[in-house]
Write an enzyme that holds these catalytic residues in place. Structure first.
Site, PDB file in Angstrom:
ATOM      1  N   HIS A 260       0.825  -1.095  -0.129  1.00 47.88           N
ATOM      2  CA  HIS A 260       0.005  -0.016  -0.141  1.00 47.88           C
ATOM      3  C   HIS A 260       0.831   1.272  -0.293  1.00 47.88           C
ATOM      4  O   HIS A 260       0.466   2.196   0.025  1.00 47.88           O
ATOM      5  CB  HIS A 260      -1.075   0.023   1.121  1.00 47.88           C
ATOM      6  CG  HIS A 260      -0.089   0.195   2.566  1.00 47.88           C
ATOM      7  ND1 HIS A 260       0.088  -0.880   3.271  1.00 47.88           N
ATOM      8  CD2 HIS A 260       0.258   0.952   3.180  1.00 47.88           C
ATOM      9  CE1 HIS A 260       0.682  -0.589   4.368  1.00 47.88           C
ATOM     10  NE2 HIS A 260       0.819   0.728   4.493  1.00 47.88           N
TER      11      HIS A 260
ATOM     12  N   GLY B  14       3.271   5.639  10.696  1.00 51.64           N
ATOM     13  CA  GLY B  14       4.673   5.855  10.507  1.00 51.64           C
ATOM     14  C   GLY B  14       5.626   4.538  10.771  1.00 51.64           C
ATOM     15  O   GLY B  14       6.799   4.543  10.407  1.00 51.64           O
TER      16      GLY B  14
ATOM     17  N   SER C 145       4.562   1.570   9.076  1.00 52.86           N
ATOM     18  CA  SER C 145       4.233   1.023   7.865  1.00 52.86           C
ATOM     19  C   SER C 145       5.333   0.057   7.161  1.00 52.86           C
ATOM     20  O   SER C 145       6.361   0.867   6.714  1.00 52.86           O
ATOM     21  CB  SER C 145       3.171   1.711   7.025  1.00 52.86           C
ATOM     22  OG  SER C 145       2.874   0.736   5.878  1.00 52.86           O
TER      23      SER C 145
END
Length: 457
Positions: free
Chosen positions: A206, A317, A319
């Site tokens: 993503h 922050g 991911s």
């Protein structure tokens, strides 16, 4: 004057000998204290072996007779079984058997029914082996009507589907550990991988679509690479090819803060109950346990299946950052709910599945162009946390960020291998003390004889 010089020399020798005793004692004490426990005493190693034993039993006995496996608080394998004969087979193999009502086949069938229902963003479900249930969760964005509709689907499946509302919102965790930035946003590097020709960063899908160009600092003047493949939604992984084609030195080390790093030695499958670690630039190094597998999350951007569910906290922050245990790479951060102040749930994309789909393998020690080093990677390498390394015991083999060549003198003296040199320093100091004492005694005896002879002529 001559006697004064002798006293100074003797005093300096005694001080040096005492200092040697202290240094040698410190070397021995630190060496013994830092000696790692043997393999039989390491709870993390026991947990990994237990996970393998449980997985082997489940694979051999089949999904109609078992319902998953997990690691208990003592690090021993537990296998859920549906009948007495299977339980006896599990016990004969040395594992603990727990008899349950519903098989793995039934649990997976229930999850498939939920996936076929109309999609509701803000919901997630996973297989809870220990309770022998499929747990469905809805965050605060799910309306009453949608929750009621999904509850109706669950009731149609059976009583082993449990419905729960949760605080927070299920979101993907953009931004990240060692930051990589593009026009698509800010994310984390996960693990370094290779296809044998080029090196790549494996991170969350993503984070950005194919073609995204990534940079290693806020100024955007150091290009890292470009996203060349990925999958999201459905899965949550992507591949960023290094601009120079190589990951560089120490590509097998994940930084965990405090000048430390963890060397990654391979990949593996997690087990429910296993202790795991996750790194991220927002919340640093965090630890927790695997709570469920084969989780499905309905993010606002789309549905992702086959995820690892944990109680490790994460925040925006974090991911794409790496999850690992005992130096074994397990997954990359996908998303979740909550934060590290109140706790929450975090989901991870399993690493073996992602690497198989992308046709890559993990970069490990000894590979040409990515030789084993002891320094943690920069932003262009495998992601690491920039914060505290508290609780890193069990995460894996520690590696100082300064590199082997820059090991300070104190570290060399207190290395656990230096028990022998420590003993030599102590022995030498004792000899020096005895020698200085003997010399002083002899000198005093001679002075006494001279004085005695002069007195009696």
């Amino acid at each position: 004057m001559r006697h004064a010089r002798r006293r100074i020399v003797r005093r300096a020798a005694r001080l040096a000998a005492v200092g040697g005793l202290l240094l040698g004692g410190t070397m021995i004490t630190r060496a013994v204290a830092s000696e790692p426990p043997g393999p039989s005493a390491a709870p993390g190693t026991l947990a990994r072996a237990a996970s393998g034993a449980g997985a082997g039993l489940v694979a051999r006995l089949g999904g109609d007779r078992t319902a998953g496996h997990w690691v208990d608080a003592d690090g021993r394998p537990v296998v859920a079984v549906t009948d007495g004969s299977t339980a006896e087979a599990v016990r004969r193999a040395g594992a603990t058997a727990k008899v349950v009502r519903h098989s793995m086949t039934e649990l997976r069938s229930a999850a498939a029914t939920l996936r076929s229902a109309p999609r509701v963003p803000g919901t997630a479900w996973a297989l809870d082996y220990r309770s022998n249930e499929v747990v469905v969760r809805g965050d605060r964005t799910v309306s009453g009507a949608d929750w009621s509709r999904l509850t109706g689907v669950a009731e149609g499946i059976g009583e082993f589907v449990r419905m729960e509302r949760t605080e927070g919102v299920f979101t993907t965790r953009l931004n990240g550990a060692e930051p990589i930035l593009s026009t698509a946003g800010r994310c984390s590097a996960g693990f370094n991988v290779t296809d044998g020709t080029s090196d790549f960063i494996l991170t969350a899908g993503h984070c950005g679509p194919t073609g995204s160009v990534w940079f290693g600092d806020g100024k955007g003047d150091r290009q890292i690479g470009t996203t060349v493949a990925g999958s999201f939604p459905g899965d949550d992984f992507s591949l960023v090819e290094y601009a120079g084609g190589r990951a560089g030195d120490a590509a097998d080390v994940v930084a965990v803060g405090g000048g430390k790093g963890v060397r990654i030695t391979g990949t593996g499958e997690p087990a429910v109950g296993q202790r795991v670690f996750r790194s991220g630039s927002t919340s640093g190094l965090r630890e927790g346990r695997v709570t469920a597998l084969d989780a499905t999350v309905n993010y606002p951007e789309g549905t992702v299946t086959g995820l690892i569910e944990t109680d490790v906290c994460a925040e925006p922050g974090d991911s794409g950052g790496p999850m690992f245990s005992e130096g074994v790479a397990l997954g990359v951060t996908s998303g979740g709910s909550g934060d590290c102040a109140k706790g929450g749930t975090t989901f991870f994309q399993p690493l073996p599945e992602a690497m198989a789909a992308l046709g890559v393998r993990l970069v490990v020690s000894g590979r040409d162009g990515a030789a084993a080093g002891t320094s943690a990677p920069p932003a262009t390498g495998a992601a690491g946390a920039g914060a505290s390394a508290a609780g890193a015991s069990g995460a894996g083999a520690s590696a100082p960020v300064t590199g082997a060549g820059g090991t300070p003198l104190l570290a060399r003296l207190t290395d656990r291998r230096n028990v022998g040199p420590g003993l030599l320093v102590v022995a030498g100091s004792l000899v020096a003390l005895v020698a200085t004492r003997w010399i002083r005694t002899e000198q005093d005896r001679k002075a006494y004889r001279r004085q005695y002879s002069a007195t009696w002529n």
